[in-house]
Motif scaffolding. Structure first.
Motif, short mmCIF file in Angstrom:
data_model
loop_
_atom_site.label_atom_id
_atom_site.label_comp_id
_atom_site.label_asym_id
_atom_site.label_seq_id
_atom_site.Cartn_x
_atom_site.Cartn_y
_atom_site.Cartn_z
N ASN A 112 0.49 -1.51 0.17
CA ASN A 112 -0.33 -0.19 0.29
C ASN A 112 0.99 1.16 -0.08
N SER A 113 0.31 2.93 -0.77
CA SER A 113 1.27 3.67 -0.37
C SER A 113 0.20 4.97 0.58
N VAL A 114 0.65 5.52 0.32
CA VAL A 114 0.16 6.59 1.67
C VAL A 114 0.92 7.48 0.92
N VAL A 115 -0.12 8.89 0.85
CA VAL A 115 -0.14 9.76 0.06
C VAL A 115 -0.35 11.09 1.25
N ALA A 116 1.09 12.23 0.84
CA ALA A 116 1.02 13.68 1.87
C ALA A 116 1.49 14.51 1.29
N THR A 117 0.65 15.82 1.32
CA THR A 117 1.36 17.28 1.29
C THR A 117 1.42 17.72 2.64
N ILE A 118 2.99 17.78 2.07
CA ILE A 118 3.61 18.94 3.01
C ILE A 118 4.65 20.44 1.85
N THR A 119 4.79 21.37 3.01
CA THR A 119 5.35 22.66 2.46
C THR A 119 6.89 22.28 1.67
N ASN A 120 7.02 22.71 0.58
CA ASN A 120 8.98 22.40 0.03
C ASN A 120 10.04 22.52 1.42
N GLU A 121 9.36 23.88 2.40
CA GLU A 121 10.33 24.17 3.38
C GLU A 121 9.99 23.20 4.55
N SER A 122 9.02 22.29 4.97
CA SER A 122 9.31 21.01 5.08
C SER A 122 9.96 20.15 4.85
N LEU A 123 9.73 19.77 3.48
CA LEU A 123 10.01 19.25 2.54
C LEU A 123 11.77 19.17 3.24
N GLN A 124 12.45 20.14 2.95
CA GLN A 124 13.67 20.60 3.40
C GLN A 124 14.17 20.64 4.57
N ALA A 125 13.47 20.76 5.62
CA ALA A 125 13.83 19.99 6.97
C ALA A 125 13.68 19.01 6.78
N LEU A 126 13.03 18.37 6.80
CA LEU A 126 12.73 16.79 7.03
C LEU A 126 13.82 16.74 6.39
N GLU A 127 14.66 16.71 5.33
CA GLU A 127 15.71 16.54 4.54
C GLU A 127 15.02 14.53 3.55
#
Length: 286
Positions: free
Chosen positions: A249-264
């Motif tokens: 199964n796959s889970v799809v989430a939407t986050i900000t680009n800033e969060s994407l960078q912070a989470l690496e």
């Protein structure tokens, strides 16, 4: 002016069409209409049957919901495609029209009725075979469902805990992952939720939080699905992150680009999709 009794051939055509439209006792997983080469479809044969019944192109057109012009265009096309003329016209018809099926037209209509009956029997046999395969039935029912939520998880109810107000439902997914949903008792009764029932759990992408490092903390959210980032689609402001779970199964989430960078976040990195039990909407087959 008396309307003549409907001939048996017309009743058969109507009955075949009505039976095809009626909702069967069991779900119909495969359905289809008959279309002959050249674009000749069931509407043409409804027109032929109505002409045979009424003897009038005008009355036949009204009977099946066509305009007079539309009926004539259909007749002209059929006559042009057929090696023999299917419909003939003459003045002084019994109902003021004078439109008749030729012997070739009557044979063509009879042939279509037999094809229609065989087609219906064929579909019934195919549906009976499919209904005996539980996995196929479940798959096709999933494909029928339409919902705006990107995350749609199909599984089986493994546990139901009833409280004073809400009911907590545990859904087991393939691969061993579980989702917990908190719904009202009224909803649980309406959906006939019980252990062993097949259900779909819907979760909007906006309800999902991605966690890569808990830092020693424990979260109150009941649903914490661990997996691996399989795809990242970056936009102007937000990014879509897909986390693949162990069972496929796959889970799809939407986050900000800033969060994407912070989470690496990168493809292949472990991540956990977190969401509350109250964010889950359950659906059950009727």
């Amino acid at each position: 002016m008396d309307i003549p009794a409907t001939p048996p051939i017309i009743r058969r055509l109507r009955n075949n069409r009505a039976e095809a439209k009626d909702e069967p006792a069991t779900p119909r997983l495969v359905a289809g209409d008959i279309r002959l080469i050249g674009g000749l479809n069931e509407r043409l044969f409804q027109l032929l049957a109505a002409i045979e019944s009424s003897g009038s192109i005008n009355q036949a057109a009204r009977k099946i919901g066509l305009t007079y012009k539309g009926a004539w265009e259909m007749i002209e096309r059929a006559n042009n495609l057929s090696p023999k003329i299917l419909i003939s016209t003459a003045t002084g018809g019994r109902l003021g029209g004078g439109t008749r099926l030729t012997p070739a037209g009557k044979d063509f209509l009879q042939l279509f009725i037999r094809i229609q009956e065989e087609h219906r029997n064929f579909l019934e046999q195919i549906n009976d075979r499919l209904m005996n395969n539980r996995d196929i039935v479940f798959l096709l029912r999933k494909l029928i469902m339409k919902a705006s939520a990107r995350n749609q998880f199909f599984g089986k109810v493994s546990q139901v805990s009833t409280g004073a107000i809400n009911v907590e439902v545990t859904v087991s997914l393939k691969g061993g992952a579980i989702i917990v949903a908190a719904i009202t008792r009224e909803s649980a009764e309406s959906l006939a939720i019980k252990s062993g029932a097949d259900v779909v759990a819907l979760v909007k992408v906006s309800q999902i939080i991605i966690v890569t490092d808990f830092g020693g903390y424990r979260l109150s959210a009941r649903n914490q699905l661990q997996g691996t980032v399989s795809r990242i689609q970056k936009g102007e402001v937000n990014a879509e992150v897909v986390i693949e779970l162990k069972g496929g199964n796959s889970v799809v989430a939407t986050i900000t680009n800033e969060s994407l960078q912070a989470l690496e976040l990168t493809t292949g990195k472990p991540a956990t999709a977190v969401f509350k039990a109250g964010a889950v909407i359950l659906g059950a087959a009727s």
